[in-house]
Design a protein around this motif. Structure first.
Motif, PDB file in Angstrom:
ATOM      1  N   VAL A 112      -4.319   8.035  -3.542  1.00 40.50           N
ATOM      2  CA  VAL A 112      -3.791   9.365  -3.209  1.00 40.50           C
ATOM      3  C   VAL A 112      -2.292   9.287  -2.931  1.00 40.50           C
ATOM      4  O   VAL A 112      -1.507  10.071  -3.464  1.00 40.50           O
ATOM      5  CB  VAL A 112      -4.562   9.986  -2.024  1.00 40.50           C
ATOM      6  CG1 VAL A 112      -3.878  11.259  -1.535  1.00 40.50           C
ATOM      7  CG2 VAL A 112      -6.005  10.286  -2.426  1.00 40.50           C
ATOM      8  N   LYS A 113      -1.895   8.323  -2.123  1.00 44.71           N
ATOM      9  CA  LYS A 113      -0.478   8.179  -1.778  1.00 44.71           C
ATOM     10  C   LYS A 113       0.369   7.893  -3.024  1.00 44.71           C
ATOM     11  O   LYS A 113       1.446   8.474  -3.200  1.00 44.71           O
ATOM     12  CB  LYS A 113      -0.301   7.058  -0.753  1.00 44.71           C
ATOM     13  CG  LYS A 113       1.101   6.920  -0.228  1.00 44.71           C
ATOM     14  CD  LYS A 113       1.182   5.865   0.863  1.00 44.71           C
ATOM     15  CE  LYS A 113       2.610   5.736   1.366  1.00 44.71           C
ATOM     16  NZ  LYS A 113       2.713   4.720   2.414  1.00 44.71           N
ATOM     17  N   ALA A 114      -0.109   7.018  -3.891  1.00 42.58           N
ATOM     18  CA  ALA A 114       0.628   6.693  -5.118  1.00 42.58           C
ATOM     19  C   ALA A 114       0.752   7.918  -6.019  1.00 42.58           C
ATOM     20  O   ALA A 114       1.819   8.178  -6.594  1.00 42.58           O
ATOM     21  CB  ALA A 114      -0.063   5.559  -5.860  1.00 42.58           C
ATOM     22  N   ALA A 115      -0.333   8.683  -6.144  1.00 40.18           N
ATOM     23  CA  ALA A 115      -0.307   9.885  -6.978  1.00 40.18           C
ATOM     24  C   ALA A 115       0.604  10.947  -6.369  1.00 40.18           C
ATOM     25  O   ALA A 115       1.332  11.629  -7.092  1.00 40.18           O
ATOM     26  CB  ALA A 115      -1.722  10.423  -7.175  1.00 40.18           C
ATOM     27  N   GLN A 116       0.576  11.082  -5.054  1.00 38.81           N
ATOM     28  CA  GLN A 116       1.468  12.046  -4.394  1.00 38.81           C
ATOM     29  C   GLN A 116       2.927  11.687  -4.642  1.00 38.81           C
ATOM     30  O   GLN A 116       3.774  12.569  -4.757  1.00 38.81           O
ATOM     31  CB  GLN A 116       1.173  12.101  -2.898  1.00 38.81           C
ATOM     32  CG  GLN A 116      -0.126  12.787  -2.586  1.00 38.81           C
ATOM     33  CD  GLN A 116      -0.557  12.657  -1.139  1.00 38.81           C
ATOM     34  OE1 GLN A 116      -0.174  11.727  -0.425  1.00 38.81           O
ATOM     35  NE2 GLN A 116      -1.403  13.594  -0.698  1.00 38.81           N
ATOM     36  N   ALA A 117       3.213  10.395  -4.750  1.00 34.25           N
ATOM     37  CA  ALA A 117       4.575   9.934  -5.010  1.00 34.25           C
ATOM     38  C   ALA A 117       4.924  10.006  -6.500  1.00 34.25           C
ATOM     39  O   ALA A 117       6.094   9.864  -6.872  1.00 34.25           O
ATOM     40  CB  ALA A 117       4.755   8.498  -4.518  1.00 34.25           C
ATOM     41  N   GLY A 118       3.917  10.208  -7.354  1.00 34.25           N
ATOM     42  CA  GLY A 118       4.164  10.272  -8.794  1.00 34.25           C
ATOM     43  C   GLY A 118       4.521   8.925  -9.394  1.00 34.25           C
ATOM     44  O   GLY A 118       5.169   8.852 -10.434  1.00 34.25           O
ATOM     45  N   ASP A 119       4.083   7.851  -8.772  1.00 39.17           N
ATOM     46  CA  ASP A 119       4.432   6.489  -9.168  1.00 39.17           C
ATOM     47  C   ASP A 119       3.309   5.894 -10.016  1.00 39.17           C
ATOM     48  O   ASP A 119       2.312   5.402  -9.488  1.00 39.17           O
ATOM     49  CB  ASP A 119       4.670   5.662  -7.906  1.00 39.17           C
ATOM     50  CG  ASP A 119       5.129   4.252  -8.183  1.00 39.17           C
ATOM     51  OD1 ASP A 119       4.953   3.748  -9.316  1.00 39.17           O
ATOM     52  OD2 ASP A 119       5.665   3.634  -7.233  1.00 39.17           O
ATOM     53  N   ASN A 120       3.484   5.920 -11.345  1.00 32.43           N
ATOM     54  CA  ASN A 120       2.425   5.431 -12.238  1.00 32.43           C
ATOM     55  C   ASN A 120       2.088   3.961 -12.011  1.00 32.43           C
ATOM     56  O   ASN A 120       0.921   3.577 -12.101  1.00 32.43           O
ATOM     57  CB  ASN A 120       2.802   5.663 -13.708  1.00 32.43           C
ATOM     58  CG  ASN A 120       2.581   7.096 -14.135  1.00 32.43           C
ATOM     59  OD1 ASN A 120       1.974   7.886 -13.424  1.00 32.43           O
ATOM     60  ND2 ASN A 120       3.077   7.442 -15.308  1.00 32.43           N
ATOM     61  N   ALA A 121       3.086   3.144 -11.734  1.00 28.85           N
ATOM     62  CA  ALA A 121       2.814   1.724 -11.476  1.00 28.85           C
ATOM     63  C   ALA A 121       1.944   1.565 -10.234  1.00 28.85           C
ATOM     64  O   ALA A 121       0.997   0.761 -10.223  1.00 28.85           O
ATOM     65  CB  ALA A 121       4.116   0.942 -11.330  1.00 28.85           C
ATOM     66  N   ALA A 122       2.227   2.324  -9.199  1.00 30.15           N
ATOM     67  CA  ALA A 122       1.430   2.262  -7.968  1.00 30.15           C
ATOM     68  C   ALA A 122       0.043   2.858  -8.185  1.00 30.15           C
ATOM     69  O   ALA A 122      -0.945   2.357  -7.621  1.00 30.15           O
ATOM     70  CB  ALA A 122       2.154   2.961  -6.829  1.00 30.15           C
ATOM     71  N   ILE A 123      -0.067   3.899  -8.996  1.00 31.64           N
ATOM     72  CA  ILE A 123      -1.374   4.475  -9.322  1.00 31.64           C
ATOM     73  C   ILE A 123      -2.221   3.415 -10.028  1.00 31.64           C
ATOM     74  O   ILE A 123      -3.371   3.178  -9.668  1.00 31.64           O
ATOM     75  CB  ILE A 123      -1.230   5.738 -10.204  1.00 31.64           C
ATOM     76  CG1 ILE A 123      -0.580   6.883  -9.419  1.00 31.64           C
ATOM     77  CG2 ILE A 123      -2.588   6.170 -10.777  1.00 31.64           C
ATOM     78  CD1 ILE A 123      -0.146   8.060 -10.277  1.00 31.64           C
ATOM     79  N   ALA A 124      -1.641   2.781 -11.029  1.00 34.53           N
ATOM     80  CA  ALA A 124      -2.358   1.745 -11.780  1.00 34.53           C
ATOM     81  C   ALA A 124      -2.755   0.580 -10.872  1.00 34.53           C
ATOM     82  O   ALA A 124      -3.872   0.069 -10.970  1.00 34.53           O
ATOM     83  CB  ALA A 124      -1.503   1.255 -12.945  1.00 34.53           C
ATOM     84  N   LYS A 125      -1.866   0.190  -9.981  1.00 35.10           N
ATOM     85  CA  LYS A 125      -2.163  -0.910  -9.053  1.00 35.10           C
ATOM     86  C   LYS A 125      -3.326  -0.535  -8.132  1.00 35.10           C
ATOM     87  O   LYS A 125      -4.219  -1.358  -7.876  1.00 35.10           O
ATOM     88  CB  LYS A 125      -0.923  -1.248  -8.236  1.00 35.10           C
ATOM     89  CG  LYS A 125      -1.118  -2.429  -7.313  1.00 35.10           C
ATOM     90  CD  LYS A 125       0.162  -2.780  -6.575  1.00 35.10           C
ATOM     91  CE  LYS A 125      -0.074  -3.959  -5.645  1.00 35.10           C
ATOM     92  NZ  LYS A 125       1.119  -4.331  -4.906  1.00 35.10           N
ATOM     93  N   ALA A 126      -3.328   0.695  -7.629  1.00 29.60           N
ATOM     94  CA  ALA A 126      -4.420   1.144  -6.762  1.00 29.60           C
ATOM     95  C   ALA A 126      -5.751   1.138  -7.514  1.00 29.60           C
ATOM     96  O   ALA A 126      -6.763   0.648  -7.000  1.00 29.60           O
ATOM     97  CB  ALA A 126      -4.123   2.537  -6.211  1.00 29.60           C
ATOM     98  N   ILE A 127      -5.737   1.650  -8.737  1.00 32.37           N
ATOM     99  CA  ILE A 127      -6.971   1.689  -9.532  1.00 32.37           C
ATOM    100  C   ILE A 127      -7.447   0.268  -9.835  1.00 32.37           C
ATOM    101  O   ILE A 127      -8.635  -0.044  -9.697  1.00 32.37           O
ATOM    102  CB  ILE A 127      -6.768   2.516 -10.817  1.00 32.37           C
ATOM    103  CG1 ILE A 127      -6.570   4.003 -10.463  1.00 32.37           C
ATOM    104  CG2 ILE A 127      -7.952   2.344 -11.769  1.00 32.37           C
ATOM    105  CD1 ILE A 127      -6.152   4.879 -11.634  1.00 32.37           C
ATOM    106  N   THR A 128      -6.532  -0.604 -10.228  1.00 27.12           N
ATOM    107  CA  THR A 128      -6.879  -2.000 -10.500  1.00 27.12           C
ATOM    108  C   THR A 128      -7.442  -2.671  -9.250  1.00 27.12           C
ATOM    109  O   THR A 128      -8.359  -3.489  -9.336  1.00 27.12           O
ATOM    110  CB  THR A 128      -5.652  -2.778 -11.014  1.00 27.12           C
ATOM    111  OG1 THR A 128      -5.193  -2.143 -12.216  1.00 27.12           O
ATOM    112  CG2 THR A 128      -5.982  -4.220 -11.318  1.00 27.12           C
TER     113      THR A 128
END
Length: 180
Positions: A112-128
């Protein structure tokens, strides 16, 4: 709000990852059929719970997927907030897949935090980071979702127009993606 493209991409991803089953099976906490759903959506728009006696047609499974993918995109958007609309269609689709699988985006630490920041690398890291959940049963799914967010894996809706899923309104005349 999820884009029509992201809804169509999420539906294709879910087709690939869930597969389709006409007969019920037990999955974690409920009987499921169709595309990993505990419901089916009939031609008249009626939603029925999966029971041990349910047989789901491909058409019913497609209607159910169209309804549910939109529902889970809305859950993701609500949990993430206004910035969900600013994410790429690929990121929206991957996050919708996560929500479909877990019932929420909140079970994936940092998503959620990564998506709120719009950070694709962080989104991918969270999902991974969720690849080991449930003893890794969905490991490849999480890796593929992360790759989609990063643009390293492409999704193309197969035999499905964007409008047929995104335009689902519960009516009996929902376009059949296989006939287009």
């Amino acid at each position: 709000m999820a884009t029509p493209e992201s809804i169509a991409l999420a539906a294709e991803l879910l087709r690939q990852k869930e597969g389709i089953r006409s007969k019920p099976y037990w999955d974690v906490n409920a009987l499921r059929a169709g595309y990993g759903s505990d419901t089916t959506t009939l031609a008249d728009g009626t939603v029925k719970r999966i029971t041990k006696d349910t047989v789901v047609s491909k058409e019913d499974a497609e209607r159910d997927l169209a309804r549910r993918v939109t529902d889970f995109a809305n859950i993701a958007q609500k949990e993430i907030g206004a910035n969900f609309s600013n994410l790429t269609p690929q990121a929206q689709a991957a996050i919708t897949s996560v929500a479909y699988n877990y019932g929420t985006t909140k079970k994936v630490a940092g998503l959620v935090k990564a998506a709120q920041a719009g950070d694709n690398a962080a989104i991918a890291k969270a999902i991974t980071g969720a690849a080991g959940h449930n003893n890794g049963v969905n490991r490849q799914r999480r890796l593929d979702e992360a790759a989609i967010v990063l643009g390293k894996k492409q999704l193309t809706p197969n035999a499905l127009t964007i409008d047929s899923v995104a335009g689902y309104n519960g009516a009996a005349n929902v376009p059949n993606p296989q006939s287009q």
